[in-house]
Design a protein around this motif. Structure first.
Motif, PDB file in Angstrom:
ATOM      1  N   VAL A  42       0.852  -1.043  -0.106  1.00  0.00           N
ATOM      2  CA  VAL A  42       0.072  -0.018  -0.032  1.00  0.00           C
ATOM      3  C   VAL A  42       0.831   1.284   0.163  1.00  0.00           C
ATOM      4  N   CYS A  43       0.480   2.111  -0.664  1.00  0.00           N
ATOM      5  CA  CYS A  43       1.274   3.430  -0.790  1.00  0.00           C
ATOM      6  C   CYS A  43       1.561   4.217   0.385  1.00  0.00           C
ATOM      7  N   PHE A  44       2.345   4.872   0.778  1.00  0.00           N
ATOM      8  CA  PHE A  44       2.558   5.695   2.140  1.00  0.00           C
ATOM      9  C   PHE A  44       2.740   6.951   1.972  1.00  0.00           C
ATOM     10  N   ASN A  45       2.187   7.550   0.593  1.00  0.00           N
ATOM     11  CA  ASN A  45       2.475   8.860   0.443  1.00  0.00           C
ATOM     12  C   ASN A  45       1.501   9.799   0.414  1.00  0.00           C
ATOM     13  N   CYS A  46       0.395   9.355   0.804  1.00  0.00           N
ATOM     14  CA  CYS A  46      -0.513  10.201   1.385  1.00  0.00           C
ATOM     15  C   CYS A  46      -1.532   9.207   1.861  1.00  0.00           C
ATOM     16  N   GLU A  47      -2.704   9.827   2.597  1.00  0.00           N
ATOM     17  CA  GLU A  47      -3.513   9.124   3.210  1.00  0.00           C
ATOM     18  C   GLU A  47      -4.552   8.082   2.147  1.00  0.00           C
ATOM     19  N   SER A  48      -4.682   8.426   1.192  1.00  0.00           N
ATOM     20  CA  SER A  48      -5.707   7.519   0.286  1.00  0.00           C
ATOM     21  C   SER A  48      -5.339   5.908   0.261  1.00  0.00           C
ATOM     22  N   SER A  49      -3.904   5.760   0.704  1.00  0.00           N
ATOM     23  CA  SER A  49      -4.132   4.309   0.947  1.00  0.00           C
ATOM     24  C   SER A  49      -4.093   3.407  -0.761  1.00  0.00           C
ATOM     25  N   CYS A  50      -3.602   3.728  -1.579  1.00  0.00           N
ATOM     26  CA  CYS A  50      -3.799   3.298  -2.886  1.00  0.00           C
ATOM     27  C   CYS A  50      -2.872   1.888  -3.013  1.00  0.00           C
ATOM     28  N   GLY A  51      -3.282   0.923  -3.616  1.00  0.00           N
ATOM     29  CA  GLY A  51      -2.653  -0.252  -3.581  1.00  0.00           C
ATOM     30  C   GLY A  51      -1.382  -0.131  -4.691  1.00  0.00           C
ATOM     31  N   TYR A  68      -7.526  12.264  -0.611  1.00  0.00           N
ATOM     32  CA  TYR A  68      -7.884  11.132  -1.587  1.00  0.00           C
ATOM     33  C   TYR A  68      -7.918  11.511  -3.040  1.00  0.00           C
ATOM     34  N   PHE A  69      -6.635  11.781  -3.267  1.00  0.00           N
ATOM     35  CA  PHE A  69      -6.611  12.582  -4.816  1.00  0.00           C
ATOM     36  C   PHE A  69      -6.960  11.642  -5.777  1.00  0.00           C
ATOM     37  N   ASN A  70      -6.406  10.605  -5.870  1.00  0.00           N
ATOM     38  CA  ASN A  70      -6.287   9.479  -6.910  1.00  0.00           C
ATOM     39  C   ASN A  70      -7.684   8.995  -6.858  1.00  0.00           C
ATOM     40  N   PRO A  71      -8.133   8.201  -5.866  1.00  0.00           N
ATOM     41  CA  PRO A  71      -9.490   7.313  -5.698  1.00  0.00           C
ATOM     42  C   PRO A  71     -10.665   8.142  -6.004  1.00  0.00           C
ATOM     43  N   HIS A  72     -10.527   9.672  -5.424  1.00  0.00           N
ATOM     44  CA  HIS A  72     -11.493  10.383  -5.740  1.00  0.00           C
ATOM     45  C   HIS A  72     -11.597  11.077  -7.209  1.00  0.00           C
ATOM     46  N   ARG A 117      -4.746   2.243 -10.310  1.00  0.00           N
ATOM     47  CA  ARG A 117      -4.325   3.316 -10.697  1.00  0.00           C
ATOM     48  C   ARG A 117      -3.510   4.141  -9.460  1.00  0.00           C
ATOM     49  N   ASN A 118      -2.748   5.090  -9.851  1.00  0.00           N
ATOM     50  CA  ASN A 118      -1.991   5.811  -8.945  1.00  0.00           C
ATOM     51  C   ASN A 118      -1.530   7.186  -9.300  1.00  0.00           C
ATOM     52  N   CYS A 119      -1.377   7.986  -8.471  1.00  0.00           N
ATOM     53  CA  CYS A 119      -0.748   9.341  -9.039  1.00  0.00           C
ATOM     54  C   CYS A 119       0.592   9.057  -9.079  1.00  0.00           C
ATOM     55  N   ALA A 120       1.521  10.198  -9.299  1.00  0.00           N
ATOM     56  CA  ALA A 120       2.738  10.120  -9.498  1.00  0.00           C
ATOM     57  C   ALA A 120       3.590   9.753  -8.300  1.00  0.00           C
ATOM     58  N   LYS A 121       3.124   9.996  -7.152  1.00  0.00           N
ATOM     59  CA  LYS A 121       3.627   9.881  -5.815  1.00  0.00           C
ATOM     60  C   LYS A 121       3.750   8.207  -5.440  1.00  0.00           C
ATOM     61  N   GLY A 122       2.864   7.527  -6.022  1.00  0.00           N
ATOM     62  CA  GLY A 122       2.710   6.089  -6.030  1.00  0.00           C
ATOM     63  C   GLY A 122       4.071   5.334  -6.284  1.00  0.00           C
ATOM     64  N   PRO A 123       4.232   5.396  -7.931  1.00  0.00           N
ATOM     65  CA  PRO A 123       5.288   4.653  -8.649  1.00  0.00           C
ATOM     66  C   PRO A 123       6.729   5.229  -7.940  1.00  0.00           C
TER      67      PRO A 123
HETATM   68  S1  SF4 Z   1      -3.257   9.322  -4.271  1.00  0.00           S
HETATM   69 FE1  SF4 Z   1      -1.061   8.991  -4.855  1.00  0.00          FE
HETATM   70  S2  SF4 Z   1       0.173   9.223  -3.033  1.00  0.00           S
HETATM   71 FE2  SF4 Z   1      -1.817   8.943  -2.515  1.00  0.00          FE
HETATM   72  S3  SF4 Z   1      -2.127   6.800  -2.066  1.00  0.00           S
HETATM   73 FE3  SF4 Z   1      -2.609   7.212  -3.981  1.00  0.00          FE
HETATM   74  S4  SF4 Z   1      -0.872   6.784  -5.154  1.00  0.00           S
HETATM   75 FE4  SF4 Z   1      -0.036   7.013  -3.178  1.00  0.00          FE
END
Ligand code: SF4
Length: 956
Positions: free
Chosen positions: A57-66, A225-229, A93-99
C-alpha cells in the motif's frame, strides 16, 4: 467477490479469464508469482526478467492506494511499483507519488542505520548505534517515567499515520495518554464542521453516482484522496454530472469545472448559506427527510421558544432566519459576481438527492471560524436530503473499516493537558501546534518525545519556536525521530531511527474512497518474497535495506523492554499466545487480526484454500462491504436494544455505570433512536443521534452564538486587509499534486517534475504595484518576513497571493539532509530571539551511487514560509488558521531569495492573543471534553472529569 473468494475488478484478468488475446490492463493474478517482462533498459535486445508481484500500500498520502512491487527473482531487488488492480479504492491506478516509492526505496540519501547524537543537540553530528543500545535507552526512560507516575511525559507525535489503532494499542498498554497528531495543521477545521452535524468527522461523497459535485478546494487534482476521488469525479462528469469548484486559485481542478468561483478567503460559508436560503425560500428542500432526521424541535425550543412545536412552523422560522443570506449579500461578501452564486444554487437544487460535496483543509483550514464553512457546506446536503444516499455525501465511518486487534489493554486513567489543554475543550484533535508554547509556559516537560514520520519544525507554523524547544533538554529529555529520511527536525533529535517505506513495513489501511469498506495490507515485500522461497530471516532488519526496522517490530520490542518481566502488565500484550514468554511475531499478530476481526475474510480465504493472512499477502486487500446507503436507517439489533431506554427525545441509551470504561461511541451510552413511527434505528453519532442543525454541544459549552450553521468573520476578511496599503491575504496551504510533504525530498522523479516555488500573484495586482514575473518580493507577516520570487498570473484572485506548502527545504552546512531538495543555509539566532535563515547554496548535482544525482538540473530549494507564521489556533476547532495577512513590497537591497527572519518574542505575543480568544472548559457535568468527540486513545470515563476543586474554568 467471485464465487471462489477472489476480489472482483473488471480491469483484472482473473484465473480462467481472458480480456483480449494479448492485451491486458494488468498482469493476471495467476501470474503474480512468476511474471515475465523484458528489461526496458536492454532494448533492443530482449532480456527477460522474472518477477514476483507482491501487493502493498502506498505510504505517500492517506488514500492508501494499492501498489504492486515488482520483485526480481534473480536478486530479490525491487524494480518498480505499479498499481494493484485488486484494490477497490484505487483500482490499479496511482498518482505520480505512488510509483515514486521506488525512488524512496533506492534513495542514496536515505537513513539506513540507527543513529545517536554526538555533541550538542542540534549540532547535526551523529554516530551509528546498535538497535539494542538505542532501544535499551529509550525503553529504560519510558519505564522510569511509568514507574514514577510521570506517564504524561511520554509523547508519540505522528505525521503520516500508519495502521489505525496500532500505536494507540501500544500507548494504551503503557497506560500513557501520549498520542499526538499533526491534525490541527491539517484537518481539525473540516472535522469540527462535520462533527457538530453528525458525530462523524469527515465526509465520504459518492462521486461516481452524483448529479452535482461541489468541491471546496482543488479536491479532484490535489486534495485528500486525490487519486481514488479524482477517478470517480471524472466518471461522474462523463456521466453528465456538473462540477462546481470554489477555490482561490484556478487549480487544475477548477479548470475542469462547469463553475469556478474564486471568493474572498473566509467568505465561502456565506455563499453556501445564500444557496441554503434559496433552497428554503423556493421550497426545494427534502421535507420528510428534515422532519425525520434533523433536530428541528431543539432548534425551535432554543431559538424560538414561543413558537408552536410544529414542523411547518420550524421551516418558516428557519427560512426567515436565513433570509438575509441573499445572493447579493453573498456576492458582496465574497467579491464575486452574483450570477456565479445563482448558478451554484441552481446546480445544487438540480441535484435532487445526488449532491456530492467535499471540503478538506482549504477554507476550513485557512480561516478563523473555518470549521463553520464546512458546516455550512454540509447544510446543503442536509437540506436536499442527499446524506447517505446514492450520489450523495456519506459520513466516513460508513465507508471505512478499522480492524481492531481483539486483545485490547485497559483504557488509561490519564489526561494530558499538553495535548488537550483546558482552553480548547471542543478541539477535534490534539493541540499539537501549541506544544512548544505550552512547554515554554512551563505547563509540563517531556521525558521521551517521538516524532514519527513527522517534521514538526518544518511543517508547523512558528518553526523557530520549535527549534528553541527541541534544543532545550530541560523541556524535552529525549527526542527520538522515527523516520525513513532526513528532515529538518531529525537533525534536532537524540536518536534518528530508520523506519520503512511502503514496501518495508506492515500496516492495515482503510479509507473512505467511495461507497465501499475495504481493508488493505501494507507489507514488507522482500520479506514476503524470501518467505515464499523458504529463506530464513530474523525480522525485517534482515529483509530491508541496511538495518531499517519496520515500526511494528520496533514498538513490540520497546514495549517488551519497558516491562521485561511482565510485572507492569504491559508485556502480555506483545507476547505470543502459542509460545508463552516469547515475543509475538508479525505473522501471529496479523493472523489473529485477519482471522478474528475482518468479517467475511476467513470465508473468502477458505474459498481459495488460503488462510486469511495468506489471502491478504496474496491480494493485499479485502472488500468487507460495499454500496452501503442510508445506514442511519439501519434497524437496531436485539443485542443493541438490550437494556436501552429511550429518553424524552427518543434517544435510546444504556445506563452508564462503569466509570473505568472508555465512553461508548455516542454520548452517555446512546445507541440509537426511536422515531415517532416507532422504528428504532442507529441514527448518527451526535448526542441527539440526529443531524444537529442546532448543536447543543456548542451552545452548552460556551458558544451559543455558533450553535447553528453560520458565518464567523475570518481573521483575513476583506474588512481586515488594507489593500490600499499593499496588504494581501497569503494562502500558504495549497498542495501540488506531485509532492508529498517532507518525503518528496527523497523521490527524485517528483523533484524532477516540481522544482520551483513561485508566489502566485494576480496580474492586475502586479501591474498596479509595478511588479513582474521573476521579481523578488518581501512578504511580511506579523512575526517576520520571507523573500520569494513572484509569478504574475490570472489564475489567482486579486488581493490574494499563494505559495504552495511543499518547498523551502534546508540543511545547515555539515548537517545530514537530502541533497535532492535541500539548499544549504546559515541559521542564526540573536540573544533577544531574532532568528535569521539565509541560503548560501541552492541545490546542486552530487555524486552518489545513483548516477541521476549528477544530472540534477534544478537549483531552487524554495522558501520556508511556515517559519514566519505565528500559531493561530481557532478557539473552537483548534485548527491552525493558515491564511496570513501580509504586506508585500519589492525586495530590499540586501534581501536574497529564500531569506527568512522572525522574532520569536512576537510569536509568543500572538500565541497569547489567540489563546485569549478561547473559552476554557470544563463544560457541563465538569467534563473536560464532550464524550462523543473522538480521541485516538480514549481514556476511562472518569478521566474526562476534572477532579473536584481543580476546575478553574473559563471566563464566559
Ligand atoms: S493518491 Fe497518490 S500518493 Fe496518495 S496513496 Fe494514491 S498513489 Fe499514493
Amino acid at each position: 467477490m467471485t464465487t471462489n473468494g477472489a476480489p472482483v475488478n473488471p480491469r483484472v484478468n482473473l484465473p480462467g479469464e481472458r480480456s483480449h488475446e494479448n492485451l491486458r490492463n494488468y498482469p493476471p493474478v495467476e501470474d503474480w508469482d512468476h511474471h515475465v517482462e523484458y528489461d526496458a533498459k536492454a532494448h533492443p535486445r530482449k532480456v527477460p526478467h522474472t518477477y514476483s508481484l507482491i501487493p502493498t500500500v502506498c505510504f505517500n498520502c492517506e488514500s492508501s492506494c494499492g501498489l504492486l512491487a515488482y520483485v526480481d527473482h534473480e536478486d530479490l531487488s525491487i524494480k518498480k511499483f505499479e498499481g494493484n488492480p485488486a484494490h477497490p479504492g484505487s483500482r490499479g491506478r496511482n498518482c505520480a507519488k505512488g510509483p515514486a516509492t521506488i525512488n524512496q526505496v533506492h534513495d542514496p540519501e536515505r537513513i539506513l542505520y540507527p543513529l545517536r547524537r554526538v555533541g550538542e543537540r542540534g549540532s547535526g553530528k551523529f554516530e551509528r548505534v546498535s538497535w539494542d543500545d538505542a532501544v535499551a535507552d529509550i525503553a529504560g526512560r519510558i519505564r522510569q517515567a511509568i514507574v514514577e507516575d510521570r506517564k504524561d511525559e511520554v509523547m508519540y507525535h505522528v505525521g503520516r499515520p500508519g495502521e489505525d489503532g496500532f500505536v494507540e494499542r501500544v500507548l494504551q498498554a503503557w497506560g500513557v495518554d501520549g498520542h499526538n497528531s499533526h491534525t490541527n495543521v491539517c484537518s481539525s477545521g473540516g472535522r469540527s464542521g462535520y462533527t457538530h452535524w453528525m458525530g462523524y468527522d469527515r465526509p465520504s461523497p459518492d462521486y461516481a453516482n452524483a448529479k452535482t459535485i461541489v468541491l471546496l478546494s482543488s479536491h479532484l487534482e490535489t486534495g485528500h484522496y486525490f487519486n481514488p476521488h479524482a477517478q470517480r469525479i471524472m466518471e461522474a462528469k462523463q456521466n453528465g454530472a456538473k462540477l462546481a469548484v470554489l477555490d482561490l486559485r484556478l487549480s487544475n481542478t477548477a479548470s475542469q469545472a462547469d463553475l469556478w468561483i474564486s471568493p474572498w478567503p473566509g467568505s465561502e460559508g456565506v455563499i453556501f448559506l445564500a444557496v441554503a436560503s434559496y433552497l428554503l425560500r423556493t421550497g426545494q428542500v427534502a421535507r420528510d427527510y428534515l422532519r425525520r432526521w434533523v433536530n428541528w424541535d431543539v432548534y425551535l425550543e432554543r431559538l424560538h421558544p414561543d413558537a408552536s412545536m410544529d414542523f411547518d412552523v420550524f421551516l418558516e422560522r428557519l427560512t426567515e432566519d436565513y433570509a438575509h443570506y441573499t445572493f447579493e449579500h453573498a456576492a458582496a461578501e465574497a467579491h464575486v459576481p452574483v450570477e456565479q452564486i445563482e448558478r451554484l444554487a441552481e446546480m445544487v437544487a438540480d441535484a435532487d438527492t445526488r449532491l456530492a460535496t467535499h471540503t478538506w483543509r482549504s477554507a476550513a483550514a485557512g480561516n478563523l471560524g473555518g470549521w463553520q464553512i464546512a458546516r455550512c457546506m454540509f447544510f446543503l446536503n442536509v437540506l436536499t436530503g442527499s446524506v447517505g444516499t446514492e450520489g450523495g455525501t456519506h459520513p466516513n465511518g460508513w465507508d471505512k473499516f478499522i480492524a481492531h486487534f481483539p486483545d485490547m489493554p485497559e483504557a488509561n486513567d490519564g489526561w494530558s493537558e499538553m495535548l488537550w489543554p483546558k482552553e480548547y475543550p471542543l478541539t477535534t484533535n490534539e493541540m499539537s501546534i501549541l506544544l512548544p508554547h505550552l512547554l515554554k509556559d512551563g505547563r509540563g516537560r517531556l521525558e521521551v518525545y517521538f516524532s514519527r514520520v513527522y517534521n514538526p519544525l518544518w511543517v508547523n507554523p512558528d518553526g523557530f519556536t520549535w527549534i528553541d524547544v527541541l534544543k532545550d533538554e530541560s523541556k524535552i529529555g529525549l527526542h527520538v525521530a522515527l523516520t525513513p529520511s532526513w528532515s529538518e527536525s531529525a537533525t534536532f533529535a537524540d536518536y534518528v531511527l530508520p523506519m520503512g517505506h511502503a514496501s518495508e513495513r506492515h500496516d492495515t489501511m482503510s479509507f473512505e474512497t467511495h461507497t465501499s469498506k475495504w481493508l488493505a495490507f501494507r507489507q514488507p515485500v522482500t520479506r514476503v518474497a524470501m518467505e515464499q522461497r523458504g529463506m530464513p530471516y530474523r525480522d525485517s532488519r534482515d529483509t530491508n535495506p541496511g538495518e531499517v526496522w519496520e515500526e511494528n517490530e520496533f514498538w513490540f520490542e520497546v514495549s517488551w523492554q519497558i516491562d521485561p518481566d511482565g510485572s507492569l502488565g504491559i508485556r502480555k500484550y506483545f507476547e505470543s499466545k502459542a509460545r508463552p514468554g516469547e515475543r509475538m511475531t508479525q505473522d501471529e499478530y496479523y493472523d489473529t487480526l485477519f482471522s478474528q476481526s475482518v468479517p467475511g475474510l476467513p470465508a473468502a480465504a477458505e474459498g481459495q484454500g488460503l488462510t486469511p493472512l495468506q489471502y491478504m499477502r496474496k491480494y493485499g486487500v479485502f472488500e468487507v462491504a460495499k454500496e452501503l446507503y442510508r445506514l442511519d436507517e439501519r434497524e437496531l439489533t436485539d443485542a443493541e436494544l438490550d437494556g436501552a431506554v429511550a429518553d424524552d427525545r427518543g434517544v435510546l441509551r444504556k445506563p452508564v455505570t462503569d466509570e473505568t470504561q472508555p465512553p461508548l461511541v455516542g454520548e452517555a451510552g446512546a445507541v440509537g433512536l426511536v422515531h415517532e413511527d416507532g422504528t428504532k434505528t442507529a441514527g448518527w453519532l451526535s448526542p441527539s443521534r440526529k443531524l444537529e442543525l442546532f448543536s447543543t454541544t456548542l451552545a452548552d459549552w460556551g458558544w451559543p452564538e455558533q450553535a447553528t450553521p453560520g458565518h464567523i468573520e475570518s481573521h483575513v476578511s476583506a474588512g481586515r486587509v488594507d489593500r490600499s496599503n499593499d496588504e494581501f491575504v497569503l494562502m500558504p496551504n495549497f498542495r501540488l499534486p506531485t509532492m508529498i510533504h517532507t518525503r518528496s525530498g527523497n523521490a527524485k522523479y517528483l523533484n524532477e517534475i516540481s522544482n520551483t516555488h513561485p508566489l502566485w500573484f494576480n496580474q492586475a495586482d502586479a501591474t498596479a504595484m509595478g511588479l513582474t514575473t521573476g521579481e523578488l518580493v518581501r512578504v511580511t507577516t506579523e512575526i517576520g518576513h520571507f523573500v520569494v520570487r513572484l509569478w504574475a498570473t490570472e489564475a489567482i484572485r486579486p488581493g490574494v497571493v499563494g505559495l504552495s506548502h511543499h518547498m523551502g527545504r534546508w540543511q545547515q552546512d555539515g548537517h545530514p539532509g537530502s541533497r535532492w531538495v535541500m539548499g544549504k543555509v546559515d541559521l542564526d539566532r540573536s540573544d533577544d530571539g531574532i532568528w535569521k535563515l539565509r541560503y548560501k547554496e541552492g541545490i546542486k548535482p552530487f555524486k552518489s551511487e545513483d548516477p541521476d544525482s549528477e544530472r540534477i538540473f534544478w537549483d531552487d530549494p524554495g522558501v520556508h514560509q511556515n517559519l514566519t507564521f505565528p500559531v493561530q489556533p481557532d478557539p473552537i476547532s483548534g485548527m491552525h488558521c493558515w491564511h496570513q495577512k501580509v504586506k508585500i513590497e519589492k525586495a530590499r537591497a540586501d534581501d536574497q531569495y529564500g531569506d527568512v527572519e522572525v522574532d520569536v518574542n512576537k510569536s509568543r505575543e500572538v500565541y497569547r492573543r489567540w489563546l485569549a480568544m478561547a473559552r476554557p472548559g470544563p463544560g457541563p457535568g465538569g467534563l473536560r471534553r464532550p464524550e462523543f468527540l473522538m480521541r485516538h486513545v480514549t481514556p476511562k470515563r472518569k478521566a474526562y472529569r476534572v477532579p473536584a476543586g481543580t476546575e478553574g474554568g473559563g471566563d464566559r
